[in-house]
Design an enzyme around this catalytic site. Structure first.
Site, PDB file in Angstrom:
ATOM      1  N   HIS A 133      72.806  53.766  42.100  1.00 41.40           N
ATOM      2  CA  HIS A 133      71.786  53.876  41.264  1.00 41.40           C
ATOM      3  C   HIS A 133      72.550  54.209  40.022  1.00 41.40           C
ATOM      4  O   HIS A 133      73.739  54.382  39.704  1.00 41.40           O
ATOM      5  CB  HIS A 133      70.888  55.132  41.587  1.00 41.40           C
ATOM      6  CG  HIS A 133      71.544  56.196  42.060  1.00 41.40           C
ATOM      7  ND1 HIS A 133      71.414  56.851  43.413  1.00 41.40           N
ATOM      8  CD2 HIS A 133      72.585  56.820  41.707  1.00 41.40           C
ATOM      9  CE1 HIS A 133      72.268  57.743  43.507  1.00 41.40           C
ATOM     10  NE2 HIS A 133      73.255  57.961  42.425  1.00 41.40           N
ATOM     11  N   ASP A 183      65.919  52.029  46.605  1.00 46.64           N
ATOM     12  CA  ASP A 183      65.836  51.806  45.460  1.00 46.64           C
ATOM     13  C   ASP A 183      64.514  52.159  44.834  1.00 46.64           C
ATOM     14  O   ASP A 183      64.119  51.502  43.881  1.00 46.64           O
ATOM     15  CB  ASP A 183      66.045  50.222  45.038  1.00 46.64           C
ATOM     16  CG  ASP A 183      67.134  49.581  45.527  1.00 46.64           C
ATOM     17  OD1 ASP A 183      68.353  50.318  45.269  1.00 46.64           O
ATOM     18  OD2 ASP A 183      67.269  48.576  46.518  1.00 46.64           O
TER      19      ASP A 183
END
Ligand code: IMP
Length: 456
Positions: free
Chosen positions: A51, A18
């Site tokens: 994402h 991330d």
């Protein structure tokens, strides 16, 4: 062959995932697509990745598809090193199409050797999690069991759908039925997570499982191909083709190098490109291998206890400002100060040539930036080791650096306009990790990024 022509870049995670890889990938896809045919290759992971991408004012969370899926004319390859969940992949393709008024802008190729990660794996992972008390860290996408199938020598591969190998598919169900029964569970009624929010479904009987896969294979088969010769051919035409390798997860989640046992199952280093392409592409020949980290802090989802975990209200402030909630699981992420011993290790074993630092605007005027420069254990200075038990014993040694102005860095257009304190900070981090910084991002907009390396 590829030595002088700039046609390839690989982007990976240099911490615990991330880090904002999609954003960096986007920069390079944009750059290459001006004069080359772009091939976007993913070599590891599956539906555990996540994402969020903004397209035409709509936000879409991508999992198995890389962020370059909206690049008109590109070829997207889901490589041999990935684990593919057919229903979730088809759902994701549908959603991508919907955003583009029914059109798919790219060609998608699923390597016929990619391994399937099915509801059976998700169910087994659920049951195993209850049995292994305390192991609560997976994304619930059956990733570990699907990769384990390879080592047990009974993986189902994408080509088993295309060639419809029903006998093998039935045997697969029978095996997982037996494994789950052995742990006092029931495969048929076990509910597993599906893409999109809280969607769940029961695995069902063997007949239901086989018939669902059969239906899905009819839709998926057109994407499943042998792509080895395609890769060899295109890789050797650097004038015509550009390659962007978008890795999933991050080296801190790699099963060999990450915070074991709270790790994923795939090769999160750039070396994974070599095995996934069966040697067609040597990652050492990719022009730049960039690992992305967050500039001023690290985030982590899972149960790992990081030595530099922030327990004060600063963590809440960062979480709120930088939207630190899991894209796949929506869990609030743990926030930690930059841990240079770990980052040095990850980026060395990960075989990166450069770093990208994102979120350089997550900075507060009255808060010094704490950075861990070493650990102490039994009175000695020690480094990172991939073991949770070891990491829970070490004590971080910090250095504090001056903050810079958020407004000033957000406005900066090039390297000269970066505030002095931020320049000092970047030099410090780069030197301690031992890699040059390629690019930094200073805010959410595409133009809020500054390249520190001049492209050839
Ligand atoms: P798995 O990949 O589902 O087996 O999960 C293993 C560990 O890796 C868990 O702690 C997950 O939260 C973490 N993980 C897997 N994929 C990602 C990702 O894309 N970003 C951040 N953490 C991840």
């Amino acid at each position: 062959m590829n030595k002088t022509i700039f046609n390839s870049i690989a982007v990976g995670g240099g911490a615990y995932g991330d880090e904002g890889k999609g954003r960096i990938v986007d920069e390079f896809v944009h750059y290459f697509s001006k004069n080359k045919k772009v091939i976007l290759y993913r070599d590891n992971g599956g539906a555990n990745a996540g994402h969020t991408v903004e397209v035409q004012d709509q936000r879409i969370a991508l999992h198995q598809l890389p962020s370059g899926i909206f690049t008109k004319g590109a070829t997207i390859v889901l490589g041999k090193g990935m684990v593919i969940h057919p229903s979730d992949l088809l759902e994701e393709i549908r959603e991508v199409r919907e955003i583009n008024n029914g059109e798919l802008l790219v060609e998608i190729i699923v390597d016929e050797m990619a391994v399937l990660a099915l509801d059976t794996h998700r169910a087994f992972e659920n049951i195993l999690k209850n049995w292994q008390e305390g192991m609560k860290g997976s994304t619930g996408r059956g990733i570990g069991p699907a990769y384990a199938d390879i080592l047990y020598r009974h993986p189902l591969r994408a080509r088993d759908l295309k060639n419809w190998n029903e006998e093998k598919i039935r045997k697969h169900y029978e095996l997982y039925d037996a494994l789950i029964k052995g742990l006092n569970g029931d495969l048929k009624t076990t509910e597993v997570n599906m893409l999109r929010g809280n969607g769940k479904r029961a695995v069902g009987s063997i007949e239901e499982f086989v018939s669902r896969l059969k239906d899905e294979s009819k839709e998926l088969n057109k994407y499943i191909k042998d792509c080895h010769s395609f890769l060899l051919e295109t890789w050797n035409k650097p004038q015509e083709y550009a390659f962007v390798f978008e890795k999933s997860q991050a080296v801190g989640l790699d099963p060999r190098y990450g915070v074991y046992p709270d790790v994923t199952a795939s090769d999160c280093t750039f070396a994974g490109i070599l095995s996934s392409t069966e040697g067609a592409i040597d990652p050492a020949k990719v022009n730049y291998r960039i690992n992305v980290i967050k500039g001023t802090y690290m985030s982590s989802v899972g149960t790992r206890k990081l030595p530099t975990l922030i327990t004060s209200s600063i963590a809440d402030m960062i979480r709120k400002d930088a939207h630190e909630y899991g894209a796949t699981t929506k869990r609030p992420r743990d926030i930690a100060w930059l841990d240079l011993p770990a980052l040095h290790f990850f980026n060395q074993v990960g075989k990166a040539t450069h770093l990208a630092l994102t979120h350089m605007d997550i900075i507060y005027p009255d808060t010094m930036v704490k950075v861990c420069i070493a650990y102490e254990l039994d009175g000695k200075r020690v480094g990172y080791r991939p073991d949770q038990e070891y990491l829970s014993k070490v004590k971080p040694i910090y250095e504090e650096l001056e903050p810079w102005s958020r407004a000033e860095i957000q406005k900066a257009k090039d390297a000269h306009e970066i505030p002095d304190q931020a320049k000092k900070y970047l030099d410090f981090v780069s030197q301690k990790i031992g890699l040059p910084i390629f690019i930094i991002t200073t805010g959410p907009k595409r133009e809020q990024s500054i390249s520190l390396i001049k492209l050839q």
